[in-house]
Scaffold this motif. Structure first.
Motif, PDB file in Angstrom:
ATOM      1  N   MET A   1     -57.440 -31.055 -25.772  1.00 64.06           N
ATOM      2  CA  MET A   1     -58.003 -32.325 -25.373  1.00 64.06           C
ATOM      3  C   MET A   1     -58.493 -32.200 -23.934  1.00 64.06           C
ATOM      4  SD  MET A   1     -56.112 -35.934 -25.707  1.00 64.06           S
ATOM      5  CE  MET A   1     -56.301 -37.190 -24.527  1.00 64.06           C
ATOM      6  N   VAL A   2     -59.664 -32.665 -23.691  1.00 60.78           N
ATOM      7  CA  VAL A   2     -60.201 -32.700 -22.344  1.00 60.78           C
ATOM      8  C   VAL A   2     -59.419 -33.748 -21.564  1.00 60.78           C
ATOM      9  CG1 VAL A   2     -62.298 -33.118 -21.007  1.00 60.78           C
ATOM     10  CG2 VAL A   2     -62.441 -32.039 -23.251  1.00 60.78           C
ATOM     11  N   ARG A   3     -59.395 -33.599 -20.272  1.00 59.96           N
ATOM     12  CA  ARG A   3     -58.673 -34.540 -19.415  1.00 59.96           C
ATOM     13  C   ARG A   3     -58.979 -35.984 -19.835  1.00 59.96           C
ATOM     14  NH1 ARG A   3     -58.536 -34.238 -12.901  1.00 59.96           N
ATOM     15  NH2 ARG A   3     -57.660 -36.275 -12.572  1.00 59.96           N
ATOM     16  N   SER A   4     -57.946 -36.729 -20.102  1.00 61.53           N
ATOM     17  CA  SER A   4     -58.087 -38.096 -20.593  1.00 61.53           C
ATOM     18  C   SER A   4     -58.509 -39.047 -19.475  1.00 61.53           C
ATOM     19  CB  SER A   4     -56.763 -38.574 -21.180  1.00 61.53           C
ATOM     20  OG  SER A   4     -56.845 -39.923 -21.550  1.00 61.53           O
ATOM     21  N   GLU A   5     -59.282 -40.028 -19.858  1.00 62.01           N
ATOM     22  CA  GLU A   5     -59.660 -41.104 -18.943  1.00 62.01           C
ATOM     23  C   GLU A   5     -58.870 -42.378 -19.250  1.00 62.01           C
ATOM     24  OE1 GLU A   5     -61.666 -40.674 -16.322  1.00 62.01           O
ATOM     25  OE2 GLU A   5     -61.949 -38.579 -16.903  1.00 62.01           O
ATOM     26  N   ALA A   6     -57.850 -42.259 -20.099  1.00 62.34           N
ATOM     27  CA  ALA A   6     -57.042 -43.423 -20.476  1.00 62.34           C
ATOM     28  C   ALA A   6     -56.380 -44.036 -19.245  1.00 62.34           C
ATOM     29  CB  ALA A   6     -55.982 -43.027 -21.497  1.00 62.34           C
ATOM     30  N   ASP A   7     -56.249 -45.360 -19.262  1.00 64.47           N
ATOM     31  CA  ASP A   7     -55.619 -46.075 -18.157  1.00 64.47           C
ATOM     32  C   ASP A   7     -54.096 -46.031 -18.217  1.00 64.47           C
ATOM     33  OD1 ASP A   7     -58.059 -46.888 -17.016  1.00 64.47           O
ATOM     34  OD2 ASP A   7     -58.160 -48.625 -18.348  1.00 64.47           O
ATOM     35  N   ASP A   8     -53.553 -45.838 -19.417  1.00 69.69           N
ATOM     36  CA  ASP A   8     -52.107 -45.828 -19.572  1.00 69.69           C
ATOM     37  C   ASP A   8     -51.712 -44.869 -20.695  1.00 69.69           C
ATOM     38  OD1 ASP A   8     -52.635 -47.227 -21.964  1.00 69.69           O
ATOM     39  OD2 ASP A   8     -52.180 -49.164 -21.057  1.00 69.69           O
ATOM     40  N   VAL A   9     -50.413 -44.683 -20.852  1.00 73.13           N
ATOM     41  CA  VAL A   9     -49.916 -43.706 -21.825  1.00 73.13           C
ATOM     42  C   VAL A   9     -50.201 -44.148 -23.252  1.00 73.13           C
ATOM     43  CG1 VAL A   9     -47.902 -42.424 -22.628  1.00 73.13           C
ATOM     44  CG2 VAL A   9     -48.197 -42.860 -20.191  1.00 73.13           C
ATOM     45  N   ALA A  10     -50.142 -45.434 -23.523  1.00 69.95           N
ATOM     46  CA  ALA A  10     -50.480 -45.911 -24.873  1.00 69.95           C
ATOM     47  C   ALA A  10     -51.925 -45.550 -25.213  1.00 69.95           C
ATOM     48  CB  ALA A  10     -50.263 -47.415 -24.976  1.00 69.95           C
ATOM     49  N   GLY A  11     -52.822 -45.716 -24.267  1.00 62.74           N
ATOM     50  CA  GLY A  11     -54.214 -45.336 -24.474  1.00 62.74           C
ATOM     51  C   GLY A  11     -54.372 -43.843 -24.658  1.00 62.74           C
ATOM     52  N   TYR A  12     -53.600 -43.083 -23.912  1.00 61.95           N
ATOM     53  CA  TYR A  12     -53.620 -41.622 -24.050  1.00 61.95           C
ATOM     54  C   TYR A  12     -53.206 -41.218 -25.464  1.00 61.95           C
ATOM     55  CZ  TYR A  12     -52.498 -36.715 -23.298  1.00 61.95           C
ATOM     56  OH  TYR A  12     -52.445 -35.342 -23.390  1.00 61.95           O
ATOM     57  N   LEU A  13     -52.104 -41.779 -25.928  1.00 63.08           N
ATOM     58  CA  LEU A  13     -51.604 -41.428 -27.259  1.00 63.08           C
ATOM     59  C   LEU A  13     -52.582 -41.824 -28.355  1.00 63.08           C
ATOM     60  CD1 LEU A  13     -47.844 -42.336 -26.792  1.00 63.08           C
ATOM     61  CD2 LEU A  13     -48.840 -40.046 -26.911  1.00 63.08           C
ATOM     62  N   GLY A  37     -35.180 -44.960 -13.964  1.00 60.27           N
ATOM     63  CA  GLY A  37     -35.572 -45.027 -12.563  1.00 60.27           C
ATOM     64  C   GLY A  37     -36.895 -44.329 -12.264  1.00 60.27           C
ATOM     65  N   PHE A  38     -37.489 -43.699 -13.252  1.00 65.41           N
ATOM     66  CA  PHE A  38     -38.784 -43.053 -13.086  1.00 65.41           C
ATOM     67  C   PHE A  38     -39.875 -44.038 -13.493  1.00 65.41           C
ATOM     68  CE2 PHE A  38     -36.040 -39.496 -13.027  1.00 65.41           C
ATOM     69  CZ  PHE A  38     -36.734 -38.379 -12.581  1.00 65.41           C
ATOM     70  N   GLU A  39     -41.062 -43.845 -12.938  1.00 65.58           N
ATOM     71  CA  GLU A  39     -42.216 -44.654 -13.307  1.00 65.58           C
ATOM     72  C   GLU A  39     -43.119 -43.827 -14.216  1.00 65.58           C
ATOM     73  OE1 GLU A  39     -45.926 -47.095 -11.282  1.00 65.58           O
ATOM     74  OE2 GLU A  39     -44.557 -45.982 -10.000  1.00 65.58           O
ATOM     75  N   GLU A  40     -43.522 -44.419 -15.333  1.00 70.56           N
ATOM     76  CA  GLU A  40     -44.456 -43.763 -16.246  1.00 70.56           C
ATOM     77  C   GLU A  40     -45.869 -44.046 -15.749  1.00 70.56           C
ATOM     78  OE1 GLU A  40     -44.402 -43.538 -20.905  1.00 70.56           O
ATOM     79  OE2 GLU A  40     -45.394 -45.403 -20.294  1.00 70.56           O
ATOM     80  N   VAL A  41     -46.633 -42.988 -15.492  1.00 70.58           N
ATOM     81  CA  VAL A  41     -47.990 -43.124 -14.955  1.00 70.58           C
ATOM     82  C   VAL A  41     -48.924 -42.150 -15.664  1.00 70.58           C
ATOM     83  CG1 VAL A  41     -47.135 -43.801 -12.662  1.00 70.58           C
ATOM     84  CG2 VAL A  41     -47.638 -41.393 -13.130  1.00 70.58           C
ATOM     85  N   MET A  42     -50.197 -42.324 -15.432  1.00 68.29           N
ATOM     86  CA  MET A  42     -51.182 -41.323 -15.818  1.00 68.29           C
ATOM     87  C   MET A  42     -51.541 -40.554 -14.548  1.00 68.29           C
ATOM     88  SD  MET A  42     -51.804 -41.383 -19.070  1.00 68.29           S
ATOM     89  CE  MET A  42     -53.323 -40.431 -19.170  1.00 68.29           C
ATOM     90  N   ALA A  43     -51.419 -39.232 -14.596  1.00 71.71           N
ATOM     91  CA  ALA A  43     -51.735 -38.388 -13.445  1.00 71.71           C
ATOM     92  C   ALA A  43     -52.488 -37.162 -13.941  1.00 71.71           C
ATOM     93  CB  ALA A  43     -50.465 -37.971 -12.716  1.00 71.71           C
ATOM     94  N   TYR A  44     -53.607 -36.884 -13.327  1.00 68.57           N
ATOM     95  CA  TYR A  44     -54.432 -35.741 -13.730  1.00 68.57           C
ATOM     96  C   TYR A  44     -54.783 -35.808 -15.217  1.00 68.57           C
ATOM     97  CZ  TYR A  44     -52.888 -34.124  -9.196  1.00 68.57           C
ATOM     98  OH  TYR A  44     -52.616 -34.043  -7.854  1.00 68.57           O
ATOM     99  N   GLY A  45     -54.970 -37.029 -15.723  1.00 67.07           N
ATOM    100  CA  GLY A  45     -55.383 -37.216 -17.106  1.00 67.07           C
ATOM    101  C   GLY A  45     -54.302 -37.008 -18.137  1.00 67.07           C
ATOM    102  N   MET A  46     -53.033 -37.064 -17.732  1.00 62.23           N
ATOM    103  CA  MET A  46     -51.931 -36.896 -18.687  1.00 62.23           C
ATOM    104  C   MET A  46     -50.758 -37.791 -18.296  1.00 62.23           C
ATOM    105  SD  MET A  46     -50.546 -33.124 -17.706  1.00 62.23           S
ATOM    106  CE  MET A  46     -50.725 -32.587 -16.027  1.00 62.23           C
ATOM    107  N   PRO A  47     -49.891 -38.098 -19.267  1.00 62.05           N
ATOM    108  CA  PRO A  47     -48.695 -38.881 -18.962  1.00 62.05           C
ATOM    109  C   PRO A  47     -47.772 -38.111 -18.019  1.00 62.05           C
ATOM    110  CG  PRO A  47     -49.152 -38.892 -21.313  1.00 62.05           C
ATOM    111  CD  PRO A  47     -50.039 -37.859 -20.709  1.00 62.05           C
TER     112      PRO A  47
END
Length: 121
Positions: A1-13, A37-47
């Motif tokens: 998969m090419v680097r995702s442009e999704a805004d969040d992990v649900a969009g990525y999936l 205690g961790f934050e779920e984010v999109m970074a470099y096009g991945m969760p």
């Protein structure tokens, strides 16, 4: 998969190939359960999962495999015996097929990561 442009992990999936979606959803659920205690984010096009602004864990659906990124050298060293027989780059485990993912190993790596802060490489 090419680097995702999704805004969040649900969009990525939603973007990943259907044959990998269940495994990646399970991996996300495992990360969310173990990385308190961790934050779920999109970074470099991945969760990714950050603590105090630093990503310590990430995963991605690559062209030929599923990657699990472990950015903590101390955790990799502590699990050297269990990681020795895995397809592993400098900081990522690679699984060519979703059914090959060792969720028990990943759970243990996540628990070790969450147990204490450490230096991210």
């Amino acid at each position: 998969m090419v680097r995702s442009e999704a805004d969040d992990v649900a969009g990525y999936l939603a973007e990943v190939p259907e044959g990998r979606r269940d495994a990646l959803t399970r991996l996300r659920e495992l990360c969310r359960a173990e990385l308190k205690g961790f934050e779920e984010v999109m970074a470099y096009g991945m969760p990714a999962y950050e603590r105090e602004g630093a990503a310590e864990i990430a995963f991605a659906s690559q062209k030929q495999y599923i990657s699990f990124y472990l950015m903590r050298a101390d955790v990799r060293e502590a699990f050297a015996d269990r990681l020795a027989h895995q397809d592993m780059g400098k900081g990522c485990l690679r699984f060519r097929k979703p059914e090959e993912i060792d969720f028990d190993l990943l759970r243990d790596l996540l628990r070790a990561t969450a147990s204490r802060p450490g230096t991210v490489c």
